[in-house]
Structure formats: C-alpha cells, structure tokens
Enzyme design. Structure first.
Site, PDB file in Angstrom:
ATOM      1  CB  CYS A  12      -0.942  -0.005   1.187  1.00  0.00           C
ATOM      2  SG  CYS A  12      -2.026  -1.437   1.126  1.00  0.00           S
TER       3      CYS A  12
HETATM    4  C1  UGA Z   1      -1.106   0.312   5.737  1.00  0.00           C
HETATM    5  C2  UGA Z   1      -1.883   1.264   6.670  1.00  0.00           C
HETATM    6  O1  UGA Z   1      -1.309   1.246   7.986  1.00  0.00           O
HETATM    7  C3  UGA Z   1      -3.360   0.871   6.738  1.00  0.00           C
HETATM    8  O2  UGA Z   1      -4.081   1.836   7.507  1.00  0.00           O
HETATM    9  C4  UGA Z   1      -3.929   0.844   5.315  1.00  0.00           C
HETATM   10  O3  UGA Z   1      -5.288   0.436   5.299  1.00  0.00           O
HETATM   11  C5  UGA Z   1      -3.138  -0.132   4.471  1.00  0.00           C
HETATM   12  O4  UGA Z   1      -1.751   0.274   4.447  1.00  0.00           O
HETATM   13  C6  UGA Z   1      -3.733  -0.114   3.088  1.00  0.00           C
HETATM   14  O5  UGA Z   1      -3.714   0.939   2.429  1.00  0.00           O
HETATM   15  O6  UGA Z   1      -4.385  -1.099   2.696  1.00  0.00           O
HETATM   16  P1  UGA Z   1      -0.022  -2.126   6.029  1.00  0.00           P
HETATM   17  O7  UGA Z   1       0.491  -1.956   4.627  1.00  0.00           O
HETATM   18  O8  UGA Z   1      -0.640  -3.412   6.437  1.00  0.00           O
HETATM   19  O9  UGA Z   1      -1.127  -0.979   6.343  1.00  0.00           O
HETATM   20  O10 UGA Z   1       1.250  -1.905   6.948  1.00  0.00           O
HETATM   21  P2  UGA Z   1       1.699  -1.012   8.197  1.00  0.00           P
HETATM   22  O11 UGA Z   1       1.510  -1.776   9.434  1.00  0.00           O
HETATM   23  O12 UGA Z   1       1.107   0.328   8.123  1.00  0.00           O
HETATM   24  O13 UGA Z   1       3.282  -0.933   7.895  1.00  0.00           O
HETATM   25  C7  UGA Z   1       3.778  -0.475   6.641  1.00  0.00           C
HETATM   26  C8  UGA Z   1       5.285  -0.454   6.606  1.00  0.00           C
HETATM   27  O14 UGA Z   1       5.794   0.620   7.382  1.00  0.00           O
HETATM   28  C9  UGA Z   1       5.977  -1.721   7.136  1.00  0.00           C
HETATM   29  O15 UGA Z   1       7.028  -2.062   6.243  1.00  0.00           O
HETATM   30  C10 UGA Z   1       6.534  -1.298   8.484  1.00  0.00           C
HETATM   31  O16 UGA Z   1       7.684  -2.014   8.841  1.00  0.00           O
HETATM   32  C11 UGA Z   1       6.870   0.161   8.220  1.00  0.00           C
HETATM   33  N1  UGA Z   1       6.877   1.024   9.431  1.00  0.00           N
HETATM   34  C12 UGA Z   1       5.751   1.196  10.183  1.00  0.00           C
HETATM   35  C13 UGA Z   1       8.049   1.685   9.789  1.00  0.00           C
HETATM   36  O17 UGA Z   1       9.109   1.567   9.109  1.00  0.00           O
HETATM   37  N2  UGA Z   1       8.049   2.504  10.880  1.00  0.00           N
HETATM   38  C14 UGA Z   1       6.930   2.687  11.647  1.00  0.00           C
HETATM   39  O18 UGA Z   1       6.992   3.458  12.612  1.00  0.00           O
HETATM   40  C15 UGA Z   1       5.756   2.015  11.283  1.00  0.00           C
END
Ligand code: UGA
Length: 423
Positions: free
Chosen positions: A263
């Site tokens: 996403c």
């Molecule tokens: C993300 C959004 O959080 C959801 O709200 C949204 O619905 C979804 O995309 C979508 O558009 O369908 P997701 O892709 O499952 O959800 O993943 P996240 O948990 O948000 O993490 C995304 C990435 O960011 C991961 O690689 C994680 O490791 C990284 N991340 C997250 C960081 O590097 N630092 C942080 O502080 C948080």
C-alpha cells in the site's frame, strides 16, 4: 442487509467476513474459483488473525462465495474491492475496477428497488464519480434515481485487519446523495466508530492522504534517524520525546529500513503521479519515496564499512516479510538488500518464520534456513530486516557467527550494543 462484495482479496474477504459477523447477508464474488472454494469450505486463502474463526461461524450460513455476479441484483449494496495495481508510470491501473463496474451494472438491469454501488478499493480521486458511476449506469440502463454511489475506503492493517475493521478510528462514507450515504452508514450500525460523511472524491483523497501522511512520518523519522546516527544521538530517545507532543503522536515514528507492503509505496507513487499529471511538482511526496528507496541500501553500506568487501562472504538476512506477522514480501525492504548483497558477490543465508516460500520465488539462489541459528552459523555479517518479535529473544545464536557484525534495520534486538541503520 444484503451485500455483494466484488473481489475476495484481503480487503474484500476481511470486509465481507466482518460484515457477515455483524449479521449481514454477504456474497463474495471472485474470478478465482479455487479461492471461492476455499472460502465456502471455511478455509481463509490468506492468513489474518481471527478470520478463520469468522469463516467457521458464517460460511454456509450468511456468507458465501461465488464466481458469478447473480447476487448483485438482489443486494442492497454492491461493494467493489478489487485490486488497483501500480502501472509502470506509478499511476493506478483501473482495469479491474472497470470490469467490476460493468459486471455489476449488467446485473443491476434486473434489480427492482434502490441499490447502492460502493467502491472500497483505493482509487484515484474522481474514480467513483467519473468512471464507476457512468459505467454502472451505462451497463444497467438505469438512472441515479435507481442507483446511488458511494466511496467507503478501508484503513485495515495487514495481519490485524479483522481487529481494525471491528474497531475503526473512523468510518469514512463518501456518497453522491444523502440516501446512498445513509445506506452505507447503516452497514456499520453494529460497529463503534465515528462516521464522517463526505463527497466521493474527498473520501478517495482521505485514503491516499492517510497513507501518504503515515509514509511521510516514516521517511521523516528515517531522515532524522540518519542525522541522529551521524551526531551519535539515539533517534529512539529523540522520537520518544517528540511523540509525547499530542499534536505529533508517538505512532509511526520508528526509524529503520523504511516502509514496504502493498500500500504505502503504491499509494504514495499514485498520488505523486496524479499531481504530476496535473502539472504540479509534488516535491515532498517524491522525497518520501526517495528516502525510502535509499534507506535499505544504507544498511548494506554500513555493513561494507565494517566487514570490508562482501565478495564470497556469508551474510545472514533475518526477516524477509515487509513487516512482522505476515508472509507478504511485497515491496519488502529485504528484497533490495538481498539484491545488493548478491551483486557484491556475497553468499546470502536467510531466515523468516513465514515468508521464505514467497522470497524463494524472487531469489531461488540464496540459502533459506529453518532457524536463526542455521542462518547465522559461520556468517560474516547479519542484517535484521523485519521487526519479528521472536528476534528480540536472540542472543547466544550470534556467537555462532564467524564474525559478529550485526546491523539492525528494525529496532528489535535486545542484546546490547548492536549497531542499527539509524542508531
Ligand atoms: C497500511 C496502513 O497502515 C493501513 O491503515 C492501510 O489500510 C493499508 O496500508 C492499506 O492501504 O491497505 P499495512 O500496509 O498493512 O497498512 O502496513 P503497516 O503496518 O502500516 O506498515 C507499513 C510499513 O511501514 C511496514 O514495512 C513497516 O515495517 C513500516 N513502518 C511502520 C516503519 O518503518 N516505521 C513505523 O513506525 C511504522
């Protein structure tokens, strides 16, 4: 209410299952007959915490899956949840949306009462109004008096999507008419969450803006993290102090190897490409992507600075999934890292509790191990790429390495004095 969900991927399946759990009568339509068969036999085609329990409770009762669109004519709401993959220029490909809209329209020719067609897929602003609405009306031969249109984005995080669906921060209902908006709001009457009504185009933009903002927070933290590392300051201490300001919040400030998944990279590219298409220069969004692309390669440079040439060295990669609790490797930060290690002549051994099978399809040539110990044995260096909680328990396993150079791309290890990408 009767709902047809078009698209049984992670958004459609989780939403359909949760709507069924809250008492609606749900049909999930998908072109993939094996997926349809699995849903009907209560086996989730993807892993999501709590999903199997809901399928056990609802499949064969008020939830079924089908390859045909027959349920549409009779459904109060038909919801489009198909994929919008990224095209070569970064823009969203709407081919599946078009197909779903025209198939729904054809079925709605037969419908007798008022119906709502809602888009849940992430689509460029204007898609529901200027693309889905005309297509459905054309294919059905009906008017806006018979069919209402809505855009109802999802904010589900992979891995905890069922929890997120049942406990939303907000429910965004974009609609062309009040009547259509009220019907969509009614779908969520058993779920606690503030409802915000907007135009369809604003709802589409809310989804992109939320993801772009979260991605920006991560790239911002990574840039600050890179500066902190050069200054010898701990970015996690800094962000703890910064996140205590209620205007900032402590979430999504974890510096590391950057964001991955299906996403954030896709949605930030899409909104940047939309802006460029209108003659704007989205400087900030482009920087967010640029920082994210550069970040994983920094960890390889740090490793090279410590270990010297990587040629013929054994390097261990711990973590292949784009985040913990998933086998999803789409845009995972370990993919460019493994590519960079291989191009430098390193031998790569890898361990991931769930995602080895997926990564094998991209890099069949590296060694996949069944435990961190196997992956670390005789290794010349280790890069930690995913925030799997089990990595926090690693300790004596590192003593199996030939040379104990361990660099974290995610702040997860509990052993002292490990160097990190930004710390
Ligand atoms: C993300 C959004 O959080 C959801 O709200 C949204 O619905 C979804 O995309 C979508 O558009 O369908 P997701 O892709 O499952 O959800 O993943 P996240 O948990 O948000 O993490 C995304 C990435 O960011 C991961 O690689 C994680 O490791 C990284 N991340 C997250 C960081 O590097 N630092 C942080 O502080 C948080």
């Amino acid at each position: 209410m009767k709902i047809t969900i078009v698209g049984g991927g992670y958004v459609g399946l989780v939403s359909g299952a949760c709507f069924a759990k809250t008492g609606h009568d749900v049909t999930i339509v998908d072109v993939d007959s094996s997926k349809v068969g699995m849903i009907n036999s209560k086996k989730p085609p993807i892993y999501e915490k709590g999903l199997e329990e809901i399928l056990n409770e609802t499949a064969g009762k008020n939830l079924c899956a089908s390859t045909g669109y027959d349920s549409v004519a009779d459904s109060d709401v038909s919801m489009i949840c198909v994929g919008t993959p990224q095209g070569e220029d970064g823009s969203a490909n709407l081919a599946y949306i078009k197909q779903a809209a025209s198939s729904i329209g054809k079925e709605l020719k037969k419908s007798l009462g008022y119906r709502v067609v809602a888009v849940k897929s992430t689509v460029p602003p204007g898609t529901t109004e200027n693309f889905v609405r005309p297509e459905v009306l054309r294919a059905s031969g009906k008017s806006v008096d018979d069919i209402g249109f809505a855009m109802n984005p999802e904010f589900l995080r992979e891995g905890i999507a069922v929890f997120d669906f049942m406990n939303p921060d907000r429910i965004v209902v974009g609609s062309d008419t009040e009547k259509a908006g009220e019907i969509i709001e009614k779908l969520y009457s058993c779920i606690n969450g503030d409802v915000i009504h907007t135009k369809t185009t604003a709802a589409e933009m809310i989804k992109y803006t939320s993801n772009a903002f979260l991605a920006t927070k991560i790239s911002f933290s990574n840039e600050i993290g890179n500066i902190c590392k050069a200054l010898g300051v701990d970015v996690y201490e800094v962000m703890k102090g910064v996140g205590m300001d209620h205007r900032i919040s402590p979430y999504f400030l974890n510096a590391g190897a950057g964001f991955g998944g299906s996403c954030f990279p896709k949605d930030v590219s899409a909104i940047a490409s939309i802006a460029e298409g209108m003659g704007l220069d989205p400087v900030l969004l482009k920087s967010v992507l640029k920082i994210n692309d550069a970040q994983p390669l920094r960890i390889v440079e740090i490793l090279e600075n410590r270990a010297g040439s990587l040629k013929n060295k054994k390097i261990t990669v711990l973590g292949l999934a784009f985040k913990d609790n998933t086998d999803d490797i789409r845009d995972s930060r370990s993919t460019p890292v493994i590519g960079a290690l291989l191009s430098r002549g390193a031998h790569v051994s890898a361990y991931d509790p769930m995602a080895s099978g997926s990564m094998k399809k991209i890099y069949p040539e590296i060694e996949y191990c069944n435990s961190p110990s196997d992956a670390l044995r005789d290794s010349d260096g280790c890069l930690v790429m995913t925030e799997w909680p089990e990595f926090s328990e690693l300790d004596k396993e590192f003593s199996l390495m030939k040379s104990q150079i361990v660099i974290e791309g995610r702040r997860i290890l509990s052993v002292e004095d490990r160097e990190g990408i930004c710390w």
